[in-house]
Design a protein around this motif. Structure first.
Motif, PDB file in Angstrom:
ATOM      1  N   ASN A  11      -9.767   2.194  -2.645  1.00 21.05           N
ATOM      2  CA  ASN A  11      -9.509   3.230  -1.623  1.00 21.05           C
ATOM      3  C   ASN A  11     -10.844   4.115  -1.507  1.00 21.05           C
ATOM      4  OD1 ASN A  11      -6.691   2.472  -1.326  1.00 21.05           O
ATOM      5  ND2 ASN A  11      -6.366   3.689  -3.225  1.00 21.05           N
TER       6      ASN A  11
ATOM      7  N   TYR B 152      -1.711   5.863   6.773  1.00 20.89           N
ATOM      8  CA  TYR B 152      -1.726   5.640   5.527  1.00 20.89           C
ATOM      9  C   TYR B 152      -1.927   4.231   5.171  1.00 20.89           C
ATOM     10  CZ  TYR B 152      -0.100   5.848   0.758  1.00 20.89           C
ATOM     11  OH  TYR B 152      -0.111   5.435  -0.597  1.00 20.89           O
TER      12      TYR B 152
ATOM     13  N   GLU C 205      -3.196   1.743   1.607  1.00 25.39           N
ATOM     14  CA  GLU C 205      -3.526   1.522   0.202  1.00 25.39           C
ATOM     15  C   GLU C 205      -4.419   0.164   0.141  1.00 25.39           C
ATOM     16  OE1 GLU C 205       0.845   3.075  -1.502  1.00 25.39           O
ATOM     17  OE2 GLU C 205       0.211   1.338  -2.463  1.00 25.39           O
ATOM     18  N   THR C 206      -5.190   0.178  -0.366  1.00 18.69           N
ATOM     19  CA  THR C 206      -6.239  -1.076  -0.466  1.00 18.69           C
ATOM     20  C   THR C 206      -6.709  -1.257  -1.854  1.00 18.69           C
ATOM     21  OG1 THR C 206      -8.170   0.150  -0.298  1.00 18.69           O
ATOM     22  CG2 THR C 206      -7.376  -0.094   1.564  1.00 18.69           C
TER      23      THR C 206
ATOM     24  N   LYS D 147      -2.217   7.299  -4.439  1.00 17.41           N
ATOM     25  CA  LYS D 147      -2.331   5.515  -4.583  1.00 17.41           C
ATOM     26  C   LYS D 147      -3.008   5.277  -3.316  1.00 17.41           C
ATOM     27  CE  LYS D 147       1.330   3.295  -6.026  1.00 17.41           C
ATOM     28  NZ  LYS D 147       2.742   3.012  -5.683  1.00 17.41           N
ATOM     29  N   GLY D 148      -3.200   5.921  -2.371  1.00 16.95           N
ATOM     30  CA  GLY D 148      -4.065   5.397  -0.979  1.00 16.95           C
ATOM     31  C   GLY D 148      -4.723   6.580  -0.436  1.00 16.95           C
TER      32      GLY D 148
END
Ligand SMILES: Nc1ncnc2c1ncn2[C@@H]1O[C@H](COP(=O)(O)OP(=O)(O)O)[C@@H](O)[C@H]1O
Ligand SMILES: [Mg+2]
Length: 330
Positions: free
Chosen positions: A241, A235, A237-238, A262-263
């Motif tokens: 994405n 998983y 988050e960036t 969110k990711g």
């Protein structure tokens, strides 16, 4: 003991409540000696299927055989071959534990001596000997469920059908009930159960069918279903994405990528511990900032989300936004 015979055979079963299609062309088989689960959210059609197989609802379309008997043509024989535990408690509050089992045995014309023997055996199995003369209204929820399981087993059925066997019970009680069910199964009873609990399907069953909107989505052993998602799930988050997904799907070991709120979740075919550093290098080179990382093995929850596009919540199923991006070249 390995037996290859199918003790349950279901072919293109359909069921309508008025306009509502509750069961949509369901086919599956259960082998003798298996624990087989239907896993699905509220309203998926689990109870309807179990009610048809146990002859409580008529066959509208399709066919089913239990222990070699056709459910439509031979309902009496089917009923003699099965035990049933319902989703709702159905015990008479004014009867004692022993009386409940007595009554059930008499209903099925069991002779007195085998009735007594079976009652002793079953009360031992579900650890209710001390409650033998207690009114069921004074039993805890877990004890009531155990008594219902004992009742379902009274006639030594070939198949035990259970609709949501541990619904509403606390975690410890559920684990104990799983132990009883494993014991019952070891003694030779095939078990068909429905559940909306991932862990129940995962830990108890030999095979699982995921069911949603009246349809079977996928069937397999728990590890097969999980392995199909990859060896690990990463998983991320960036800062971007979508760009991250585009970059990572070029990697050979990436099987697929799923977008979360969110990711992203990256499904990988190799040990993620060693792939993760390379992934992070690639993302940094592409100017993408990493905000959070998590590495885990696929769980039954992941399997469920993967195939149905949603999670099971106790209050019913809730849609979450999920999209599957195919990895390049596969
Ligand atoms: N007696 C009924 N009358 C009308 N619709 C029903 C009835 N029982 C179930 N349904 C509908 O059939 C579908 C499947 O229900 P059910 O088999 O109870 O699902 P599950 O057991 O997986 O929660 C749902 O849409 C439900 O609303
Ligand atoms: Mg149900």
């Amino acid at each position: 003991m390995i037996l290859e015979d199918n003790i349950i055979e279901v072919n293109s079963l359909e069921y309508f409540f008025g306009e509502v299609k509750a069961v949509d062309s369901i086919s599956f088989t259960v082998r003798e000696g298996e624990i087989f689960s239907f896993l699905g959210p509220n309203g998926a059609g689990k109870s309807t299927v179990i009610n048809i197989l146990t002859t409580l609802l008529p066959i509208q379309k399709g066919s089913a055989r239990i222990a070699g008997f056709d459910v439509k043509d031979d309902p009496e024989k089917v009923r003699e071959s099965i035990g049933i535990v319902f989703q709702e408690l159905t015990l008479d509050r004014d009867m004692t534990v022993k009386e409940i089992l007595e009554y059930h045995g008499r209903l099925y014309s069991m002779p007195k001596t085998s009735r007594q023997e079976r009652i002793d055996e079953l009360l031992d199995l579900v650890e209710l000997e001390e409650k033998r003369d207690t009114l069921t209204r004074h039993l805890s929820g877990g004890m009531k469920r155990r008594l219902e399981i004992a009742r379902g087993l009274m006639t030594r059925p070939k198949v035990l059908f259970m609709d949501e066997p541990t619904i509403g019970l606390d975690p410890q009680t559920r684990i104990r009930i799983w132990e009883y069910l494993r014991n019952i199964n070891k003694q030779g009873t095939t078990i068909f159960l429905t559940t909306h609990y991932m862990d129940e399907a995962d830990q108890l069953s030999d095979r699982i069918s995921i069911i949603d909107n009246g349809k079977i989505i996928v069937t397999g052993r728990s590890w097969e279903l999980k392995n199909a998602l990859g060896e690990d799930l990463i998983y991320l988050e960036t800062s971007d994405n979508r760009a991250a997904a585009e970059t990572l799907k070029k990697l050979d070991s990436v099987r697929g990528i799923r977008e979360k709120t969110k990711g992203i979740v990256v499904m990988v075919n190799v040990d993620g511990t060693y792939l993760l550093p390379e992934m992070m290098d690639r993302l940094r080179s592409a100017g993408i900032k990493i905000k959070a990382v998590n590495l885990k093995k696929p769980s039954m929850d992941d399997v469920f989300v993967h195939y149905t596009g949603r999670e099971i919540r106790d209050s019913g199923a809730e849609k979450i936004s999920v999209a599957v991006l195919r990895a390049g070249g596969r």
